[in-house]
Design an enzyme around this catalytic site. Structure first.
Site, PDB file in Angstrom:
ATOM      1  N   LYS A  73       0.083  -7.967  -2.696  1.00 28.16           N
ATOM      2  CA  LYS A  73      -1.240  -7.362  -2.829  1.00 28.16           C
ATOM      3  C   LYS A  73      -1.093  -5.879  -3.112  1.00 28.16           C
ATOM      4  O   LYS A  73      -0.355  -5.179  -2.423  1.00 28.16           O
ATOM      5  CB  LYS A  73      -2.062  -7.581  -1.558  1.00 28.16           C
ATOM      6  CG  LYS A  73      -3.507  -7.107  -1.658  1.00 28.16           C
ATOM      7  CD  LYS A  73      -4.316  -7.571  -0.452  1.00 28.16           C
ATOM      8  CE  LYS A  73      -3.967  -6.804   0.804  1.00 28.16           C
ATOM      9  NZ  LYS A  73      -4.418  -5.381   0.753  1.00 28.16           N
ATOM     10  N   ASP A  92     -19.864  -3.855  -7.479  1.00 32.33           N
ATOM     11  CA  ASP A  92     -20.977  -3.295  -8.238  1.00 32.33           C
ATOM     12  C   ASP A  92     -21.724  -4.429  -8.944  1.00 32.33           C
ATOM     13  O   ASP A  92     -21.417  -5.597  -8.757  1.00 32.33           O
ATOM     14  CB  ASP A  92     -20.452  -2.272  -9.258  1.00 32.33           C
ATOM     15  CG  ASP A  92     -21.417  -1.118  -9.473  1.00 32.33           C
ATOM     16  OD1 ASP A  92     -22.625  -1.405  -9.667  1.00 32.33           O
ATOM     17  OD2 ASP A  92     -20.976   0.039  -9.445  1.00 32.33           O
ATOM     18  N   LYS A 110     -11.596  -5.032  -4.490  1.00 34.08           N
ATOM     19  CA  LYS A 110     -12.878  -5.248  -3.803  1.00 34.08           C
ATOM     20  C   LYS A 110     -14.057  -4.818  -4.689  1.00 34.08           C
ATOM     21  O   LYS A 110     -14.850  -3.949  -4.328  1.00 34.08           O
ATOM     22  CB  LYS A 110     -12.919  -4.520  -2.458  1.00 34.08           C
ATOM     23  CG  LYS A 110     -11.921  -5.070  -1.438  1.00 34.08           C
ATOM     24  CD  LYS A 110     -12.133  -4.464  -0.063  1.00 34.08           C
ATOM     25  CE  LYS A 110     -11.165  -5.037   0.947  1.00 34.08           C
ATOM     26  NZ  LYS A 110      -9.766  -4.593   0.729  1.00 34.08           N
ATOM     27  N   ARG A 141       1.852  -2.590   6.911  1.00 34.27           N
ATOM     28  CA  ARG A 141       2.791  -1.643   7.499  1.00 34.27           C
ATOM     29  C   ARG A 141       3.923  -2.305   8.285  1.00 34.27           C
ATOM     30  O   ARG A 141       5.001  -1.726   8.417  1.00 34.27           O
ATOM     31  CB  ARG A 141       2.020  -0.666   8.383  1.00 34.27           C
ATOM     32  CG  ARG A 141       1.299   0.402   7.579  1.00 34.27           C
ATOM     33  CD  ARG A 141       0.290   1.189   8.396  1.00 34.27           C
ATOM     34  NE  ARG A 141      -0.995   0.505   8.454  1.00 34.27           N
ATOM     35  CZ  ARG A 141      -2.117   1.081   8.881  1.00 34.27           C
ATOM     36  NH1 ARG A 141      -2.084   2.338   9.299  1.00 34.27           N
ATOM     37  NH2 ARG A 141      -3.250   0.416   8.884  1.00 34.27           N
ATOM     38  N   ASP A 195       0.849  -1.198   0.000  1.00 33.82           N
ATOM     39  CA  ASP A 195       0.000   0.000   0.000  1.00 33.82           C
ATOM     40  C   ASP A 195       0.881   1.243   0.000  1.00 33.82           C
ATOM     41  O   ASP A 195       1.023   1.952   1.007  1.00 33.82           O
ATOM     42  CB  ASP A 195      -0.927  -0.020   1.217  1.00 33.82           C
ATOM     43  CG  ASP A 195      -1.847  -1.228   1.208  1.00 33.82           C
ATOM     44  OD1 ASP A 195      -2.167  -1.711   0.113  1.00 33.82           O
ATOM     45  OD2 ASP A 195      -2.235  -1.692   2.293  1.00 33.82           O
TER      46      ASP A 195
END
Length: 479
Positions: free
Chosen positions: A281, A317, A314, A451, A259
């Site tokens: 990821k 819809d 994720k 993290r 991230d």
């Protein structure tokens, strides 16, 4: 005519119509085989197809009573139809995915709970397709004790299925077929030697101790008590098989959540942690300088260090919109991410839509069954529905993002985020647990660490420690 003579006649006719081929063939498992047995050709030869069906029925266990028959989709369906028609047995059809309309049934046909269903299959390698069919039938309340297959490739399937609670009988095995073809001068000794070497080197076995009474040990087939290597034989989903093998061989069940805000930072991190992870990821929509070159560079690193890529998009819809987001636009995720995360709230139409856009590539989805944030609105009933959805779509659903052991099914992976060696919370609702707790107590297969690695002074050393502790917890769990 004796059974042996009839079998020999059928094998020779199959050879003549190229139902048996010699060369170099990539199997569903990824192995390259010198022989390929293809029973699909018999649909063009009605008499041969009927003879195959008759041999399958004749090999059924004579001491068992069956109330229905089910062919493993799709090749075995014609033979199962012939058996059902000639023997006046009700036939059931297992869909490869649950319908998203109408009755939404996974098993088609009339049956009642407790009925004993007889499974028919064309060829078995590990037995995963028979196992998945048995799981679907049992999930509808049917008893499944026996299956019959025309060709056993002798690569471990018979023992695998026995240990998973299904007794299987075969009309023929690879050794017998080779003898028939050699005796009739259809092949040479060199062909036989080549196939035998391959079979010796390509066993896919699950070794589990059986109780003294011979009944299958229910605990022995659960996800938590099986090694990653053993679980390969329980699924035909190629991406799950690949990841399970990768984790076993590389001895890591660590996924690092990259991230970070720039492509350069993500690529530098991947280079450092690559040797210690099974998955990386990403959140590509948070990368400020994303270009088409980034996924290419990331894919090269994944191939060099042997890890897979998961885009944590994720999707949530309606199916058509999620499919467009998956395969189009700036990110074109379907072109490079092996796995994507998906919310189940819109329904299973989303899974079928995403699978269609994968266009045959080795792709899959991880369904969000639970979340690690404090105050999460996910309830147990929703989690159970998510698991049921995955069970109806094992061709594309690879597992779950979850905080607990949401399934005992060895076909599915459970990935747990919110893992840290030092933190317990981050001030924004994220809650953490240790690798030992995530794997040993909560039942994770893969731990997701963000993290704890990305902000470490030495990310490579941090990844190595997380990997060692998580894999150690997995080994301890097997004991």
């Amino acid at each position: 005519m004796s059974f042996e003579k009839r079998l020999e006649d059928v094998i020779l006719r199959l050879f003549d119509v190229q139902g048996v081929k010699f060369g170099q063939f990539t199997l569903k498992s990824g192995l390259v085989s010198p022989i390929y047995f293809d029973l699909r050709v018999v649909v063009s030869y009605p008499e041969l197809m009927e003879d195959v069906a008759d041999l399958l029925w004749e090999c059924r266990p004579k001491d068992a009573q069956f109330t229905s028959v089910c062919g493993v989709p799709y090749t075995a369906l014609p033979m199962a139809t012939i058996v059902a028609t000639k023997q006046k047995l009700p036939m059931l059809i297992r869909r490869k995915e649950e319908k998203s309309y109408g009755t939404k049934r996974l098993i088609e046909g009339h049956f009642k709970e407790g009925d004993n269903c007889f499974i028919i299959e064309d060829v078995i390698v590990s037995g995963s397709s028979v196992y998945e069919t048995a799981v679907s039938l049992r999930g509808c309340g049917l008893e499944v004790t026996h299956a019959v297959v025309f060709m056993d490739r002798q690569q471990g399937a018979t023992n695998n299925l026995k240990n998973l609670g299904v007794t299987i009988k075969s009309v023929c095995d690879m050794e017998s077929m080779l003898k028939i073809l050699l005796r009739n001068k259809k092949i040479t000794e060199a062909h036989v030697d080549s196939v035998n070497r391959f079979l010796k080197e390509s066993q896919e076995t699950i070794i589990r101790k059986q109780p003294a009474d011979g009944a299958p040990d229910k605990e022995s087939v659960g996800r938590l008590s099986m090694s990653f290597g053993d679980r390969v034989a329980t699924t035909s989903q190629p991406l799950v098989r690949r990841l399970l093998r990768l984790m076993e061989e590389k001895r890591t069940n660590l996924c690092v959540a990259a991230d970070l805000g720039t492509a350069r930072d993500v690529l530098q991190l991947a280079e450092k942690v690559g040797p210690h992870i099974c998955l990386l990821k990403t959140h590509v929509d948070s990368i400020s300088d994303f270009t088409a070159e980034f996924p290419k560079q990331l894919t090269e690193l994944a191939e060099r260090h042997n890890f897979l890529l998961c885009e944590d998009r994720k999707y949530g819809d309606i199916g058509s919109t999620s499919a467009d987001q998956y395969s189009s636009g700036l990110f074109s995720v379907s072109n490079w991410a092996h796995l994507v995360t998906v919310h189940a709230l819109p329904g299973d139409g989303q899974l079928t839509a995403l699978s269609d856009r994968a266009a045959g590539a080795e792709r899959g989805a991880l369904l969000v069954a639970e979340m690690s944030s404090k105050g999460c609105l996910v309830q147990p009933a929703y989690t159970a529905a998510v698991v049921k959805m995955a069970e109806a779509h094992p061709y594309f659903a690879c597992g779950f993002i979850a905080q607990s052991s949401v399934t005992s099914d060895p076909r599915f992976l459970v990935l747990t985020p919110g893992v840290s060696l030092v933190s317990t919370a981050d001030g924004h609702g994220q809650q953490y647990s240790s690798p030992e707790r995530a794997v040993g107590e909560r039942g994770a297969d893969v731990v997701i660490v963000g993290r704890g690695v990305t902000r470490a002074e030495d990310p490579a050393a941090a990844a190595r420690e997380y990997a060692q502790r998580a894999f150690g917890a997995y080994l301890q769990r097997l004991k």
